[in-house]
Design an enzyme around this catalytic site. Structure first.
Site, PDB file in Angstrom:
ATOM      1  CB  CYS A  41     115.066  10.332   7.325  1.00 51.48           C
ATOM      2  SG  CYS A  41     114.081   9.349   8.474  1.00 51.48           S
ATOM      3  CB  CYS A  83     108.595   5.363   6.367  1.00 50.00           C
ATOM      4  SG  CYS A  83     109.454   6.203   5.015  1.00 50.00           S
ATOM      5  N   GLY A  84     108.517   8.610   7.704  1.00 52.77           N
ATOM      6  CA  GLY A  84     107.914   9.928   7.590  1.00 52.77           C
ATOM      7  C   GLY A  84     107.601  10.322   6.160  1.00 52.77           C
TER       8      GLY A  84
END
Length: 290
Positions: A78, A229-230
């Site tokens: 993530c 959302c990276g």
């Protein structure tokens, strides 16, 4: 007692469980409970903070980011969570990291360096590729994505730690009205599911600029729509870069619901060895599980 922290990266939020020696029995049921926004602590995901050796990871990074989606399913890594993970290690005193220094962290997607840059952290997500290769770049897509009440739209699949599909829309009003309360339907269906990023370009695409600019929403597998959302912002930049061909920049600003992230890319239109994500990380609370 297990100590924990709550943190977020551009409002993509996580519960971090301290388990340096690998003694915690982390079950899908516990993850779902902790992630519940009414009965638990509330989070998009749970990160077990454990030494790589204690987690059975034979890797260069001393610390393993054991990341789980809020539905109890494991994910490769993530991007936002990695920055929060490092901020938490610093707060606990388990690592030191001066300005410009970097630390290696172990993830299911590989070992990745995270560098400190003032109040921001930069992670290099490593190798990436357009899943369908040059043919998909030339066609502009390799899958169809259907949202409620809309006809199927073309999407471009990006392999970058986690699987991603990126869809472009013509204006912000359509993006804001999009129904992401249910998962978009991707055809052909990816075998392990996928995150879906939906973007609108905000920069002038008719000329080459130094900084590309996208507005984005995202539906994450295992978590639903999240504020950010990276890895998804990086995938969005890579897809926009492929679509833009010679006019596309290598540096990008991505505006998500929870703030702004920055992406630096390199490579051809279809693959590369480096993609860097920069953004903030905030620890908001600490405590003990009862």
């Amino acid at each position: 007692m297990t100590t924990f922290a709550k943190g977020h990266g551009t409002e993509n939020d996580f519960v971090l469980l301290d388990d340096p020696d690998g003694r915690l029995d982390l079950t899908p049921e516990l993850i779902r409970h902790l992630s519940d926004r009414r009965a638990g602590l509330g989070a998009d995901g749970v990160i077990r903070v454990v030494r790589s050796a204690a987690a059975g990871q034979d890797a260069a990074g001393e610390w393993f980011m054991d990341y789980w989606n809020s539905d109890g399913s494991a994910a490769e890594m993530c991007g936002n969570g990695s920055r929060v993970f490092v901020a938490h290690l610093l707060r606990r005193g388990w690592i030191t990291l001066d300005e410009g220094d970097e630390v290696l962290i172990t993830t299911r997607g590989g070992v990745m360096p995270v560098k400190r840059r003032g109040d921001l952290f930069t992670i290099d997500l490593g190798a990436w590729r357009v899943a369908g290769g040059p043919a998909a770049v030339a066609a502009g897509s390799d899958v169809k994505v259907t949202f409620p009440g809309m006809p199927p739209l073309p999407g471009l699949s990006i392999a970058l730690s986690n699987p991603h599909v990126v869809v472009a829309l013509p204006d912000v009003e359509i993006l804001e009205a999009l129904d992401l309360t249910v998962a978009p339907i991707v055809e052909p269906a990816p075998p392990n599911g996928t995150n879906v990023e939906i973007v609108v370009p905000l920069h002038d695409q008719s000329v080459r600029s130094e900084l590309g600019h996208l507005k984005m929403r995202v539906h994450e597998r295992g978590s639903g729509e999240t504020r950010s959302c990276g890895t998804g912002t990086v995938a969005a930049a890579l897809a926009a870069r492929a679509w833009g061909a010679n006019l596309a920049p290598d540096h990008w600003r991505i505006d998500v619901l929870g703030g702004t992230l920055y992406v630096d890319t390199e490579g051809t239109a279809s693959e590369g060895d480096s993609a860097k994500l920069s953004g903030p990380a905030v620890i908001v609370a600490e405590g003990e599980l009862v």
